[in-house]
Design a protein around this motif. Structure first.
Motif, PDB file in Angstrom:
ATOM      1  N   CYS A   1       0.865  -1.292   0.005  1.00 10.01           N
ATOM      2  CA  CYS A   1       0.075  -0.112  -0.004  1.00 10.01           C
ATOM      3  C   CYS A   1       0.889   1.208   0.022  1.00 10.01           C
ATOM      4  CB  CYS A   1      -1.033  -0.008   1.128  1.00 10.01           C
ATOM      5  SG  CYS A   1      -2.189  -1.444   1.112  1.00 10.01           S
TER       6      CYS A   1
ATOM      7  N   PRO B   1       1.407   5.410  -1.274  1.00  9.65           N
ATOM      8  CA  PRO B   1       0.704   6.630  -1.837  1.00  9.65           C
ATOM      9  C   PRO B   1       0.757   6.839  -3.434  1.00  9.65           C
ATOM     10  CG  PRO B   1       2.645   7.229  -0.885  1.00  9.65           C
ATOM     11  CD  PRO B   1       2.582   5.839  -0.602  1.00  9.65           C
ATOM     12  N   ILE B   2      -0.208   7.615  -3.999  1.00  6.63           N
ATOM     13  CA  ILE B   2      -0.029   7.827  -5.483  1.00  6.63           C
ATOM     14  C   ILE B   2       1.302   8.513  -5.635  1.00  6.63           C
ATOM     15  CG2 ILE B   2      -0.957   9.153  -7.495  1.00  6.63           C
ATOM     16  CD1 ILE B   2      -3.773   8.853  -6.125  1.00  6.63           C
TER      17      ILE B   2
ATOM     18  N   SER C   1      -0.039   4.684 -10.169  1.00 11.72           N
ATOM     19  CA  SER C   1       0.954   3.923  -9.645  1.00 11.72           C
ATOM     20  C   SER C   1       1.953   3.484 -10.769  1.00 11.72           C
ATOM     21  CB  SER C   1       0.067   2.540  -9.280  1.00 11.72           C
ATOM     22  OG  SER C   1      -0.383   1.884 -10.277  1.00 11.72           O
TER      23      SER C   1
ATOM     24  N   MET D   1      -6.980  12.765  -4.411  1.00 13.01           N
ATOM     25  CA  MET D   1      -6.573  11.161  -4.077  1.00 13.01           C
ATOM     26  C   MET D   1      -5.359  11.197  -3.782  1.00 13.01           C
ATOM     27  SD  MET D   1      -9.441   9.705  -3.731  1.00 13.01           S
ATOM     28  CE  MET D   1     -10.043  11.438  -3.251  1.00 13.01           C
ATOM     29  N   THR D   2      -4.488  11.943  -4.336  1.00 14.57           N
ATOM     30  CA  THR D   2      -2.779  12.060  -4.236  1.00 14.57           C
ATOM     31  C   THR D   2      -2.419  12.366  -2.644  1.00 14.57           C
ATOM     32  OG1 THR D   2      -2.270  12.657  -6.204  1.00 14.57           O
ATOM     33  CG2 THR D   2      -0.842  12.919  -4.782  1.00 14.57           C
TER      34      THR D   2
ATOM     35  N   THR E   1      -3.990   9.652  -0.288  1.00 10.92           N
ATOM     36  CA  THR E   1      -3.275   8.408   0.039  1.00 10.92           C
ATOM     37  C   THR E   1      -1.909   8.886   0.502  1.00 10.92           C
ATOM     38  OG1 THR E   1      -2.208   8.675  -2.380  1.00 10.92           O
ATOM     39  CG2 THR E   1      -4.036   7.305  -2.024  1.00 10.92           C
TER      40      THR E   1
ATOM     41  N   ARG F   1      -1.283   6.502   3.494  1.00  8.96           N
ATOM     42  CA  ARG F   1      -0.072   5.444   3.280  1.00  8.96           C
ATOM     43  C   ARG F   1       1.275   6.045   3.470  1.00  8.96           C
ATOM     44  NH1 ARG F   1      -2.981   3.164  -2.036  1.00  8.96           N
ATOM     45  NH2 ARG F   1      -5.175   2.350  -1.167  1.00  8.96           N
TER      46      ARG F   1
END
Length: 325
Positions: free
Chosen positions: A5, A7-8, A71, A296-297, A300, A304
């Motif tokens: 897992c 992050p972007i 990713s 979302m970046t 994450t 994460r």
């Protein structure tokens, strides 16, 4: 196999390489660091691909790339599809532009020869198929001839790309005129220009880290650490700290927070009920535009990317202390 897992990534690209000696020689690859990768292809540092190691084709140049992949695996899938458009499962058979006319010794289709025109046409196709059209991808061109080939491909395409797709151009600056005797009115400007540092362009101007969204990341960290989530900006229900995934508006001065599912439903709107991933829309609180990929970046990274955030904010504090001194 354990699922990693992460992050972007700040940057992951699929690039197009062209030989400056023989323009017909082209190569497609992927990397999170275009300047370093180009140096590898040109033999300046260790690494690179065997297909680009011939000195007769060096130096190579990166003439264009696609960025915004969520990713490394996503970039590799796109790279493979662009390299093998004749057999990629991401392209429907009825939409396929590249067709193999020969087979290998094992009976599999042989990859058709590629040209700049075919790459641009297949790039246009891949950016509009369902597999990739909802990703926050961006196009970058660093050569005027290649950009012209892209524009020509767009004119001949049977379908249009999504209107929100961003296309950047950053061509090599023109060389300054040959210095000669100048009049008094231009001498001051010439001296200033000669002493100025040359501005980076092309792949050397790409942001390789998360620095462009440092303020946004800091805001998300503060909202989370000080439990200032408040109520969801969409459904108005309370957001219990530490429970569920909460996305934060990216706009400066707006602390709008909401459930991930609420943000998605709001940004998709009534006209995109068949889609799962939003692209962009307006924040219900500040009414300014927000982009799903950027949100979302940050999310994450907050969930994460503890090490990445600590490293980024440590650099920020060091710079602030240096300026204060």
């Amino acid at each position: 196999m354990a699922v990693q897992c992460k992050p972007i990534p700040a940057l992951y690209t699929v690039y197009i390489l062209r030989s400056t000696v023989r323009h017909a020689s082209l190569y497609i690859g992927s990397t999170p660091h275009p300047p370093r990768r180009l140096s590898q292809h040109n033999g300046l540092v260790r690494g690179g691909a065997a297909r680009t190691s011939r000195n007769s084709l060096r130096p190579w140049e990166m003439v264009g790339l696609v960025s915004g992949f969520p990713s490394m695996m996503a970039a590799l899938k796109f790279e493979w599809a662009l390299t093998n458009p004749h057999i990629s499962v991401h392209i429907p058979s009825e939409s396929r532009l590249a067709v193999s006319t020969r087979t290998k010794t094992n009976g599999r289709p042989r990859r058709p020869s590629k040209s700049l025109s075919s790459i641009m046409s297949n790039l246009h196709l891949l950016l509009r198929v369902p597999s990739f059209s909802r990703w926050p991808l961006k196009l970058h061109f660093f050569n005027a001839d290649v950009f012209a080939a892209w524009q020509k491909g767009c004119q001949t395409a049977t379908e249009q790309l999504r209107s929100s797709l961003v296309v950047f151009t950053d061509f090599e600056p023109e060389a300054p005129p040959n210095p000669g005797r100048r009049g008094p009115a231009s001498e001051g400007n010439d001296a200033q220009d000669e002493g100025a540092e040359p501005q980076p362009w092309g792949i050397n101007a790409l942001p390789l880290g998360y620095e462009p969204i440092t303020r946004y990341i800091t805001k998300g960290q503060e909202i989370s650490e000080f439990e200032r989530q408040g109520n969801c900006v969409v459904c108005r229900e309370e957001l219990p700290p530490g429970e569920g995934l909460h996305a934060v508006c990216a706009n400066t001065g707006c602390n709008g927070v909401g459930h991930l599912s609420c943000w998605s439903r709001h940004l998709l709107g009534a006209g995109e009920a068949d889609n799962i991933l939003p692209l962009q829309g307006r924040c219900p609180k500040c009414k300014e535009e927000v982009h799903w990929g950027v949100m979302m970046t940050e999310l994450t990274l907050r969930v994460r990317g503890k090490k990445e955030v600590e490293k980024l904010l440590k650099r920020k504090r060091r710079r602030a202390a240096k300026h204060a001194a």
